[in-house]
Design a protein around this motif. Sequence first.
Motif, mmCIF file in Angstrom:
data_model
loop_
_atom_site.group_PDB
_atom_site.id
_atom_site.type_symbol
_atom_site.label_atom_id
_atom_site.label_comp_id
_atom_site.label_asym_id
_atom_site.label_seq_id
_atom_site.Cartn_x
_atom_site.Cartn_y
_atom_site.Cartn_z
ATOM 1 N N LEU A 1 0.835 -1.201 0.000
ATOM 2 C CA LEU A 1 0.000 0.000 0.000
ATOM 3 C C LEU A 1 0.865 1.244 0.000
ATOM 4 N N CYS A 2 0.253 2.386 -0.370
ATOM 5 C CA CYS A 2 0.944 3.666 -0.204
ATOM 6 C C CYS A 2 0.411 4.319 1.081
ATOM 7 N N GLY A 3 1.056 5.376 1.548
ATOM 8 C CA GLY A 3 0.754 5.985 2.846
ATOM 9 C C GLY A 3 -0.666 6.460 3.017
ATOM 10 N N THR A 4 -1.244 7.099 1.991
ATOM 11 C CA THR A 4 -2.604 7.629 2.137
ATOM 12 C C THR A 4 -3.623 6.501 2.206
ATOM 13 N N GLU A 5 -3.317 5.363 1.568
ATOM 14 C CA GLU A 5 -4.226 4.209 1.636
ATOM 15 C C GLU A 5 -4.264 3.652 3.058
ATOM 16 N N LYS B 1 -3.821 5.344 5.774
ATOM 17 C CA LYS B 1 -4.598 6.290 6.590
ATOM 18 C C LYS B 1 -6.093 6.092 6.365
ATOM 19 N N SER B 2 -6.502 5.832 5.133
ATOM 20 C CA SER B 2 -7.910 5.565 4.851
ATOM 21 C C SER B 2 -8.361 4.268 5.508
ATOM 22 N N ILE B 3 -7.500 3.253 5.492
ATOM 23 C CA ILE B 3 -7.831 1.975 6.128
ATOM 24 C C ILE B 3 -7.982 2.170 7.631
ATOM 25 N N ARG B 4 -7.083 2.951 8.241
ATOM 26 C CA ARG B 4 -7.190 3.237 9.683
ATOM 27 C C ARG B 4 -8.523 3.890 10.017
ATOM 28 N N ALA B 5 -9.034 4.707 9.077
ATOM 29 C CA ALA B 5 -10.327 5.369 9.270
ATOM 30 C C ALA B 5 -11.494 4.426 8.953
ATOM 31 N N GLY B 6 -11.193 3.220 8.470
ATOM 32 C CA GLY B 6 -12.233 2.229 8.185
ATOM 33 C C GLY B 6 -12.926 2.442 6.862
ATOM 34 N N ARG B 7 -12.293 3.139 5.935
ATOM 35 C CA ARG B 7 -12.922 3.452 4.650
ATOM 36 C C ARG B 7 -12.438 2.491 3.574
ATOM 37 N N VAL B 8 -12.774 1.213 3.754
ATOM 38 C CA VAL B 8 -12.365 0.169 2.819
ATOM 39 C C VAL B 8 -13.531 -0.795 2.623
ATOM 40 N N ASN B 9 -13.636 -1.358 1.408
ATOM 41 C CA ASN B 9 -14.727 -2.263 1.084
ATOM 42 C C ASN B 9 -14.167 -3.494 0.368
ATOM 43 N N LEU B 10 -14.438 -4.670 0.910
ATOM 44 C CA LEU B 10 -13.969 -5.937 0.329
ATOM 45 C C LEU B 10 -15.065 -6.692 -0.411
#
Length: 153
Positions: free
Chosen positions: A29-33, A35-44
């Motif tokens: 991953l890159c750094g901003t990704e 940070k988005s994952i830490r915020a819970g903004r991911v969909n599988l």
Amino acid sequence: MASLKTVAQNKKAHHDYFIEESFEAGIELCGTEVKSIRAGRVNLKDSWCSIVEGEIFINGMHISPYDHGNIFNRDPMRVRKLLMHKKEINRLFGIVKQTGYSLIPISLYFKDSKVKVQVGLCKGKKLYDKREDMAKRSAKRDMERAIKEQNRF
């Protein structure tokens, strides 16, 4: 003991597939990704894994762009490389090619400070299998409700 913090789960995978075996993989991953994952903004939800030239990739995983990421944000649907041992990848490749299994990401979590993906070796369910699972779940819920009702008095 490593601390685990689950960020996202693929509930559709449990509904649509029999999960035979699961593996842990790192993800590039890159750094901003992150940070988005830490915020819970991911969909599988509609994601899957493919093996190309001895490397394993995750397709269809959506990581929302980071709010303060500006030019560093990447495409939310880009194909990301998973990090696994070559031996494991070759074994999975053989199983997937021979027997018609699929590689489906089951969950995304932090193990200490690293992002990990749980990849499942899955076999597709038929419609009657899904109905059978729903019937079992319904029966279990009815039994628990009856026991709870009985214990009230």
